[in-house]
Design an enzyme around this catalytic site. Structure first.
Site, PDB file in Angstrom:
ATOM      1  N   LYS A  12       0.932  -1.143  -0.004  1.00  0.00           N
ATOM      2  CA  LYS A  12      -0.050   0.012   0.129  1.00  0.00           C
ATOM      3  C   LYS A  12       0.917   1.190  -0.076  1.00  0.00           C
ATOM      4  CE  LYS A  12       0.868   1.508   4.235  1.00  0.00           C
ATOM      5  NZ  LYS A  12       1.374   2.810   4.886  1.00  0.00           N
ATOM      6  N   ASP A  40      -1.929  -1.001  10.307  1.00  0.00           N
ATOM      7  CA  ASP A  40      -2.228  -0.961   9.089  1.00  0.00           C
ATOM      8  C   ASP A  40      -2.949  -2.431   8.365  1.00  0.00           C
ATOM      9  OD1 ASP A  40      -1.201   1.475   8.484  1.00  0.00           O
ATOM     10  OD2 ASP A  40       0.912   0.892   7.948  1.00  0.00           O
TER      11      ASP A  40
END
Length: 362
Positions: A35, A189
């Site tokens: 990401k 995350d």
């Protein structure tokens, strides 16, 4: 057509023929995507000393691959107390991962398995009659491409992929909401990789709202730098009081952070990290040079001038690659197709061209 090629030396990763790995083909192989953060704000400090954040997570069609082998059933001890859960190391074997963590129990893959078992046998009522009394032993290997400590969520993505795989292999039938709850106990995350699509992230990163973003390509640079997170957060110059931006405004103002990065959008960690690391500063300077070249060669409008930036708290930096007016990727332009490999070759550190996860490019 330029194809992205990894620039990392994979010799440290054990091959599938290694005698230390399980025999036969894995029963399941799943991607663990990377990401980036298109912007990253700190809203304030929480009572638990964590920080409330706001960001847009963008998933990339590039990352690690996890392979899973399913072994024999192992009974879950019936004598476990109400506050006890089985040890993940009994049911999960992480193979050839010495290069990732020296202590296997510290690996987020193992922590994910432990969090799942804790949820099943403690949080979600140990005495539930639907709980399995035996679980198969699962062996796991990782084809590692995402650098560690790079702000790309590599460990978190591995953890999320492990949750998804074990849910399937152990036939637990947990839904996404339950998996998101477990993911949030592992790391800030981890939930975005269970969510599985671009999102506005808030809280510590676990509060997610989907956002539709156009397909895009990025030039990533991987400086050889490890920044101590505690040192960043201890900096008196770190901006910790950004205003929370309304979701609809974040959606409507995409042009202010997709290519350029216009106020109020920013990565609050970038000025701190740039001062701490010469390598990161040089990588950002190099991407600024590439951005100037692209803008000049292709007469880019100011709103589409690409702005290099840091992802997470580092160390990876990236440059969005703008699109032509007709919607075609710049990479389809022959000149840029010729220049991109040269820019990658001359970069001050390893480089990679990647696409957003929603992209389909022939």
């Amino acid at each position: 057509m330029l194809t992205s090629q990894t620039v990392f030396d994979q010799s440290a990763i054990a091959s599938s023929s290694s005698p230390s790995l399980p025999k036969g083909r894995p029963v399941l192989s799943l991607p663990a995507y990377a990401k980036i953060n298109l912007f990253l704000h700190i809203i304030g400090r929480r009572p638990d000393d964590y920080h409330d954040l706001q960001t847009v997570f963008r998933l990339l069609n590039w990352g690690d691959t996890l392979h899973f082998w399913q072994g024999d059933l192992i009974p879950v001890q019936s004598s476990l107390g109400a506050s006890q859960s089985p040890s993940a190391l009994t049911f999960v074997k992480l193979m050839a991962a010495e290069h990732i963590t020296s202590n296997i129990a510290d690996n987020l893959i193992v922590k994910a398995a432990q969090a799942l078992l804790d949820y099943l046998y403690v949080t979600n009522n140990q005495h539930s009659p639907s709980l399995p009394t035996a679980l198969s032993q699962v062996s796991i290997t990782v084809d590692k491409l995402i650098p560690m400590g790079a702000g790309l969520g590599g460990g978190s993505s591995n953890a999320a992929t492990t949750l998804l795989a074990l849910n399937q292999l152990w036939q637990l039938q947990l839904n996404q909401s339950q998996l998101l709850d477990i993911a949030a106990t592992i790391g800030a995350d981890v939930p975005i990789f269970i969510w599985g699509k671009d999102a506005i992230g808030e809280g510590i990163g676990e509060q997610l709202t989907s956002i539709e973003l156009p397909p895009q390509r990025y030039l990533l640079l991987f400086p050889n730098a490890h920044i101590n997170t505690a040192q960043i957060f201890a900096s008196p110059n770190l901006l910790r009081s950004c205003s929370l931006i309304d979701h609809q405004r974040v959606i409507d103002e995409q042009q202010q952070y997709l290519f350029d990065l216009q106020p109020p959008y920013q990565n609050v960690f970038e000025p701190i990290v740039s001062r701490l690391s010469l390598d990161i500063r040089q990588a950002l300077d190099y991407l600024n040079y590439v951005s100037t070249e692209i803008t000049t060669l292709f007469s880019i409008s100011p709103s589409l001038t690409p702005k290099p930036r840091l992802t997470g708290s580092g160390s990876t930096v990236f440059l969005p690659l703008p699109t032509l007016d007709n919607g075609l990727y710049f990479e389809t332009h022959q000149l840029l197709s010729d220049l991109l490999p040269l820019w990658m070759d001359h970069a001050p550190c390893p480089a990679q061209v990647v696409t957003s996860l929603c992209s389909i490019i022939d």
